[in-house]
Design a protein around this motif. Sequence first.
Motif, mmCIF file in Angstrom:
data_model
loop_
_atom_site.group_PDB
_atom_site.id
_atom_site.type_symbol
_atom_site.label_atom_id
_atom_site.label_comp_id
_atom_site.label_asym_id
_atom_site.label_seq_id
_atom_site.Cartn_x
_atom_site.Cartn_y
_atom_site.Cartn_z
ATOM 1 N N VAL A 63 6.472 1.714 -1.853
ATOM 2 C CA VAL A 63 5.828 2.683 -0.967
ATOM 3 C C VAL A 63 5.523 3.970 -1.724
ATOM 4 O O VAL A 63 4.462 4.583 -1.537
ATOM 5 N N LEU A 118 2.374 3.488 -3.431
ATOM 6 C CA LEU A 118 1.256 3.530 -2.494
ATOM 7 C C LEU A 118 0.917 4.958 -2.081
ATOM 8 O O LEU A 118 -0.242 5.253 -1.751
ATOM 9 N N ALA A 153 -2.351 0.367 4.096
ATOM 10 C CA ALA A 153 -1.448 -0.209 5.097
ATOM 11 C C ALA A 153 -1.847 -1.641 5.439
ATOM 12 O O ALA A 153 -0.995 -2.547 5.490
ATOM 13 N N VAL A 199 -0.991 -4.031 2.518
ATOM 14 C CA VAL A 199 0.433 -4.380 2.438
ATOM 15 C C VAL A 199 0.785 -5.428 3.486
ATOM 16 O O VAL A 199 1.506 -6.400 3.211
ATOM 17 N N LEU A 200 0.294 -5.260 4.706
ATOM 18 C CA LEU A 200 0.585 -6.226 5.768
ATOM 19 C C LEU A 200 0.092 -7.634 5.401
ATOM 20 O O LEU A 200 0.704 -8.631 5.781
ATOM 21 N N ALA A 257 2.297 -8.594 1.399
ATOM 22 C CA ALA A 257 3.683 -8.260 1.035
ATOM 23 C C ALA A 257 4.513 -9.492 0.691
ATOM 24 O O ALA A 257 5.234 -9.514 -0.315
ATOM 25 N N LYS A 286 6.544 -4.228 4.948
ATOM 26 C CA LYS A 286 5.560 -4.277 6.033
ATOM 27 C C LYS A 286 5.828 -3.186 7.073
ATOM 28 O O LYS A 286 4.897 -2.554 7.582
ATOM 29 N N ALA A 342 4.787 0.126 5.786
ATOM 30 C CA ALA A 342 3.333 0.307 5.671
ATOM 31 C C ALA A 342 2.810 1.209 6.782
ATOM 32 O O ALA A 342 1.839 1.956 6.589
ATOM 33 N N VAL A 364 3.287 4.674 5.655
ATOM 34 C CA VAL A 364 2.295 5.037 4.649
ATOM 35 C C VAL A 364 1.047 5.603 5.320
ATOM 36 O O VAL A 364 0.525 6.666 4.935
#
Length: 635
Positions: free
Chosen positions: A415, A418, A463, A466-467, A470, A490, A493, A496
């Motif tokens: 994270v 990110l 976001a 990542v979902l 991941a 997740k 995210a 984020v």
Amino acid sequence: MARGEDFRLLIAGFPMEYTRQEVMRLVRRAGVDDRVELRAEFISEADVPVCFAAADVLVLPYTGMYRGGSGPLLKGACAYGRPVIAADVCSPGVGRDDEGISRHARIRPTANGRAGLRGGAGELLGHDGAALLGVVCPGRPRGARTAVSLLRGLGASLLVNRHWTQVVVKNIVWATLAEGIVRGLKLIVLPLIARVFGPAEFGRFAFAYSFASMFGIVFDSGLALTTTRELAAAKGNEELLPDILLIRLVLGGVGLAAMALGMRWVTRDHALWAMIMVLGLAFFVLELVNLAFAVFRARQRMEYEFVVRVIQTVFLVAAVALVAWRAPSALNVSYAYLVSGVMTVGVLLAVMRDGRWRVRRSVRVEAWRRLFRIALPLALAGGATTIYMNIDSVLLGAFGRITETGWYNLATRVVGILLVPTGLLSLVIFPAFASTAGRVDEAFRKRWDAWSVGMVALGAYLAWLVLATADPAVGWIFGAAFRPAALVLKILAIAVLLVFVYTPSYQAMIVFDRQRTLSWALLSGAALNVVLNLALIPPYGLYGAAWATVATHAVLLCALVVFAGKSTPVRPLSGGVVRGLLGAGVSGGVAWAVMVLAKVPLWLGVPLGSLLYVAGFLGLGRSRAAAVAVGLLGR
């Protein structure tokens, strides 16, 4: 200047080395303030012809190296037929004898120490400059000269501060290069440590790292941002640097003492004590490096920060790789952080041989009071941020969930990668907006809204990405032992996205001197985060810590948007920003469906989904339906 002669002086353009107040102070000192008009701002294309039409001569008194291929010389003198007086420290005045410029007009120090003219400058002033057109613009250059001109133009664009937009772009380029190289090298280190140590030993290192990080705010105490802000506001404020260095050393001793006492309360493991103290020393040393970065940012010299950051990261990667190869242990990795920091400080001391980089031998009460008046609210805000960034890993370790600490910290490290664009864009945008905050006009608001919409778009994309990726990415990069970190990633995210949305409001509070309000908002968020972690970690472990983080950022988003809207001139939820949120949600959902539901290989689904996201976001941002939706929300 000759006071007895009849002249008018127009000083036009965005000031990069001086503030408006400093320029006017020089003008008044010369006793010619009634003959000088100062337009210390970016001159629009529509106003440029007016300025040159009113001028008899163009003066380019550059004091540092300038290698511009265009700008006032070509766009002004050539286009409008005006004679030129140029300093011999820049390309208009140096190395151009073959083109006839430097032998006509050159500014040189005279015997009495004042700036004077050399050569045929008087003769040049007596003409209309028409002859100069053939000298400066001699027609189409040969191929070799074209290549040299292009290289000089590129170098000037990346090394010379000209105007607001160019400086922002230049700094973004250097900061992006630095982040790309630094994060790329650290991406090598993180999987290496994870795979060599495994979740349990990695969890021990993560616990020590997080606990030591919480004391980093004592080492800094808001001085990094304060240094950037004060030095950006006025060049004369560099006299505060020796005071800041003395404060840093005092705070270093206080922070290390507090760390030594605090670690005995959270753990009885003597090996962890050693790791915590070594990492604490490393973080103190790195704060000295960050002070140099603050000076670079204030002077909008991100190219210098780029060089130092890359050197620092190379030292760190080499030290960690050596430890992993020859003596793999969490304590030795801690020593690698310390050694790389000391070596970086050594490089800075060798390069920055400036008398201002000395430690003040006595306490100047007025200087300390001035610095802490600005820094303490920032320190409270930074302390709150540090707490809710590290308290979850510290509490997981304190509750004895060391392996879960390893999984959770791995997710938070990802994270952190990110969230790099938020820090990257902020450190570039902050000095630029801070230097123009005294005049919040429509152009300022448009720039602010463009930045805010860009942050929303980028945060939503990351976001959704990542979902979608991941689960396979964590197993492939870090190994099967770290698969539980995928679900945590997740959940985080969502956090984020929230951080990207509220970052402009956070920066607005600093730019417009609302640090006190910001600090109370962040302290409230930190207190909420501690309470939620204490309540959710015992029953739910690392997943409870992840949801506590999301809830904290949601509350911070609401608070910062409200406070920034009420106490600053910016509009956090303008029509453009709301339209960007709607577009990001819809286009992100489409991209996620392509990446996950379409059952295509990941290597194909990610670029295809990314293209659809960009196209959808841009399309919805211009659509009439989105404008109507924004209007309804505004009611």
